[in-house]
Scaffold this active site. Structure first.
Site, short mmCIF file in Angstrom:
data_model
loop_
_atom_site.label_atom_id
_atom_site.label_comp_id
_atom_site.label_asym_id
_atom_site.label_seq_id
_atom_site.Cartn_x
_atom_site.Cartn_y
_atom_site.Cartn_z
N GLY A 67 -10.08 -4.41 -12.45
CA GLY A 67 -11.19 -5.35 -12.59
C GLY A 67 -10.84 -6.79 -12.86
N GLY A 103 -13.01 -3.35 -9.39
CA GLY A 103 -13.82 -4.56 -9.59
C GLY A 103 -14.23 -4.75 -11.03
N CYS A 132 -4.24 8.96 -6.62
CA CYS A 132 -5.23 8.54 -5.64
C CYS A 132 -6.43 9.47 -5.73
CB CYS A 132 -4.67 8.56 -4.22
SG CYS A 132 -5.94 8.10 -3.01
N LYS A 144 0.84 -1.20 0.00
CA LYS A 144 0.00 0.00 0.00
C LYS A 144 0.88 1.25 0.00
CE LYS A 144 -3.56 2.11 2.94
NZ LYS A 144 -4.43 2.56 1.84
N ASN A 154 -5.30 3.68 -12.05
CA ASN A 154 -5.84 3.72 -10.69
C ASN A 154 -7.35 3.54 -10.78
OD1 ASN A 154 -6.08 4.21 -7.88
ND2 ASN A 154 -4.29 5.54 -7.96
N THR A 155 -8.03 3.60 -9.62
CA THR A 155 -9.48 3.37 -9.62
C THR A 155 -10.23 4.50 -10.34
OG1 THR A 155 -9.54 4.42 -7.46
CG2 THR A 155 -9.50 2.01 -7.50
N THR A 158 -8.86 -5.79 -6.06
CA THR A 158 -10.13 -6.11 -5.40
C THR A 158 -10.42 -7.61 -5.33
OG1 THR A 158 -10.94 -3.98 -6.16
CG2 THR A 158 -12.61 -5.58 -5.49
N GLY A 192 -8.26 6.97 1.61
CA GLY A 192 -7.54 8.23 1.82
C GLY A 192 -6.08 8.05 2.17
#
Lengths: 265, 240
Positions: free
Chosen positions: A226, A199, A126, A42, A185-186, A248, A69
Site C-alpha cells: 500500500g 493499494g 501468490c 515479476k 504479499n497481497t 501498485t 496467476g
C-alpha cells in the site's frame, strides 16, 4: 544516503516489488531507475505459465484486486534478459516460485550461477495459483525454503502472505535457511474477481501485522503493502524495516520512486 | 516513446451525453490513430489511471471524448480550465492505415478514436455511428465528423437516423477496410468479408505491457495484452 540490505548496498530504500513492472523490459525502455534501490522482476517459474483467464484486475475503493496467476514465459526466456539486468545501475533480485520441491531446487541452481543477480526472493504466497500455496502450513514453508537453500547460497528472502500468528512461519523459514523476509504479499480478497488486494486500502492492516513482528524479533525485512506516498515509506521505515517495496503505486505514477526518493531527502 | 506530460486543461465541456476534453501538453508529438493515453485521477481512493483513446490532435493540443461512467471519469468531468492533468502516452499500437474507401463504425463512446482516424485516412471515409438515443451526441460533435466524411447514424430507439444496432447496417459495399470500436458484443457480431481492425477496451493498469492485467483471449486461445499488443486487433483475432 546509503542503505544496506544484508550486505547489499542500496542507493535508496525503495524497491520495485515483483509483479507490476513485469520483467522490466518494457518499463526500462521508457523509465530510468531513478529513486530505486533494487529491482525485483515479476516472479519466474521453471516452465512458462499462461496465467489466469480475464478479467484479471478490478479496482476497489483505495485498492486493486489482481489475479494474474503468475503468468510468465518461464526461466529460460527470463535468462535472455541478462544484458538488461547487467545494464541497470541498481541491483536486481530474482523472484522465484515453483509448484514442486524439484522445481524450486532447479530454480535455485540456475540462480546460483548468475553473478548479476544480487539475491533471490522466494515467493511462497501468490494468492492466485491453485494448489501452489506453500504458506498454508509451516512444514511446507520449511521444506520449500530448505530446498532453495540447498542449491542457492547467496541472499535469500522469503515472501510470505499477510496473516496473524505468522511467527511459526517465519521461524520455519529461518530454520530452512532464509536470510530475510518480504512482508507481505497481497491480501486475499474478492470483488467481482477473487485475487490479491493491494493499494492504500491494505496499509493499516499491514502496519499492524508488521509492528507486532518487528517488536518481537530482529529479522531483516522488506516491507510491502500500500505504499503510495513518502509518508507511507516513512511509516514502514519507522518500524525498522531495511527497505520498502513499491508496487501498485507504479500504476498511478510510473515515476513514483523518483518522486518519493526526492521527498525522503 | 511514451512520456508523462503535464496537460493543461483548455476546455472540458459536455457534448451531448459525452464530454470533450482538450489539453495542451506544450509540444507537438506523433500519435498514431487508435493509440491511447492514461490520465491520472488525482483522488486518494483510486489507484488506476483511466485510458482514453486520442480523439483529436492539433499541434500541442490533445482532445479526448469520454462518458462519465464512474468515479474516475466523474472526477475528470469536474476539472476546470487551467487544471494540470498528468497524462501518460501515447500507448498501444494504433490502427494501420490503408488507402481507399474506409468504413468507420463506432458504438457509443467507441466513436472517439474514429475522428482522428478519419482525419488521417487518405481516401473516402464513411462513418456509421450508433447510440441508444439522439441525445447521446451534440449537433456540434456530429458536424465535426460530417466535415471529414459521410455520416450515418443509428439509434436503438430510432430517435435519430436508422433504428437498431450499428452492426445491422454494415454493408460489404466496396470498402478497402473497416475499422470499428465499441462494446465487445458489437465487435464480435461484425460479419464482413473485407479486412477489419477493431479497437478493444479493457481495464488498464501499467499501460505498457508489463503487468499482464489487461489481457484478452484471442480466437486461437492465446492471451494478448490490450495495452501493448493492442488496443487495435485484426477482427479475426477476436471473432470467428
Amino acid at each position: 544516503m546509503s542503505w544496506n540490505l544484508c550486505g547489499i548496498e542500496l542507493g535508496s530504500p525503495l524497491v520495485a516489488a515483483s509483479g507490476p513492472l513485469g520483467w522490466g523490459k518494457e518499463f526500462f525502455e521508457i523509465f530510468s531507475t531513478d529513486g530505486l534501490g533494487l529491482f525485483i522482476p515479476k516472479t519466474v517459474t521453471l516452465k512458462p505459465k499462461v496465467g489466469n483467464p480475464p478479467p484479471r484486475i478490478v479496482e476497489t475503493t483505495g485498492g486493486l484486486i489482481n489475479s494474474i496467476g503468475l503468468e510468465n514465459d518461464g526461466v529460460y526466456e527470463w535468462l535472455k534478459l541478462e544484458d538488461l539486468y547487467r545494464s541497470l545501475d541498481i541491483p536486481v533480485m530474482a523472484s522465484i516460485a515453483g509448484g514442486s520441491l524439484e522445481e524450486l531446487s532447479t530454480l535455485g541452481e540456475i540462480m546460483e550461477k548468475l553473478d548479476y543477480i544480487a539475491g533471490v526472493e522466494l515467493n511462497l504466497s501468490c494468492p492466485n495459483v491453485e494448489g501452489e500455496n506453500w504458506s498454508n502450513n509451516t512444514t511446507s514453508v520449511l521444506e520449500a525454503t530448505r530446498e532453495v537453500r540447498k542449491t542457492y547460497s547467496r541472499l535469500l528472502f522469503v515472501k510470505l502472505p499477510p496473516k496473524d500468528n505468522i511467527f511459526p512461519y517465519i521461524e520455519a523459514s529461518r530454520s530452512g535457511g532464509a536470510d530475510g523476509f518480504t512482508l507481505f504479499n497481497t491480501l486475499p480478497a474478492c470483488d467481482r474477481i477473487k485475487g490479491g488486494l493491494s493499494g492504500p486500502a491494505i496499509k493499516p492492516v499491514y502496519i499492524r501485522l508488521l509492528k507486532e513482528i518487528m517488536e518481537e524479533i530482529d529479522i531483516p525485512v522488506m516491507a510491502s503493502g500500500g505504499v503510495m506516498t513518502e509518508k507511507d515509506v516513512r511509516d514502514y521505515l519507522y518500524l525498522g524495516v531495511k527497505a520498502v517495496q513499491i508496487g501498485t503505486a507504479f500504476f498511478k505514477d510510473p515515476d513514483i520512486a523518483k518522486r518519493i526518493y526526492q521527498e525522503l531527502q | 516513446m511514451p512520456e508523462i506530460y503535464s496537460g493543461e486543461v483548455l476546455e472540458n465541456r459536455s457534448a451531448g451525453e459525452l464530454f470533450l476534453l482538450t489539453v495542451s501538453i506544450g509540444k507537438s508529438i506523433d500519435i498514431i490513430p487508435g493509440q491511447f493515453f492514461l490520465i491520472r485521477i488525482d483522488r486518494e481512493d483510486t489507484v488506476l489511471r483511466r485510458a482514453f483513446s486520442i480523439f483529436d490532435k492539433n499541434d500541442d493540443r490533445l482532445s479526448f471524448l469520454y462518458r462519465v461512467v464512474g468515479k474516475g471519469t466523474g472526477w475528470l468531468s469536474e476539472r476546470k480550465t487551467g487544471y494540470e492533468l498528468n497524462i501518460f502516452g501515447p500507448l498501444g499500437n494504433g490502427f494501420s492505415l490503408v488507402e481507399g474507401r474506409s468504413l468507420l463504425v463506432g458504438g457509443g463512446t467507441g466513436m472517439a478514436p474514429l475522428y482522428y482516424l478519419g482525419k488521417n485516412i487518405n481516401g473516402d471515409v464513411d462513418f456509421l455511428l450508433g447510440a441508444q438515443r439522439k441525445t447521446f451526441w451534440s449537433e456540434e460533435l456530429l458536424s465535426r465528423y460530417r466535415d471529414i466524411g459521410n455520416l450515418e447514424l443509428v439509434t436503438e430507439d430510432g430517435s435519430s437516423g436508422k433504428k437498431g444496432l450499428v452492426t445491422q447496417y454494415i454493408k460489404n459495399a466496396c470498402y478497402t477496410k473497416v475499422y470499428a470500436c465499441g462494446p465487445m458484443e458489437m465487435l464480435k457480431s461484425i460479419d464482413i468479408d473485407v479486412p477489419a481492425e477493431v479497437s478493444l477496451e479493457s481495464v488498464i493498469a501499467c499501460g505498457f505491457g508489463a503487468c499482464r492485467g489487461c489481457i484478452v483471449e484471442t480466437v486461437s486461445g492465446e492471451y494478448k495484452r490490450v495495452c501493448k499488443d493492442g488496443p487495435i486487433f485484426d477482427l479475426r483475432e477476436i471473432s470467428i
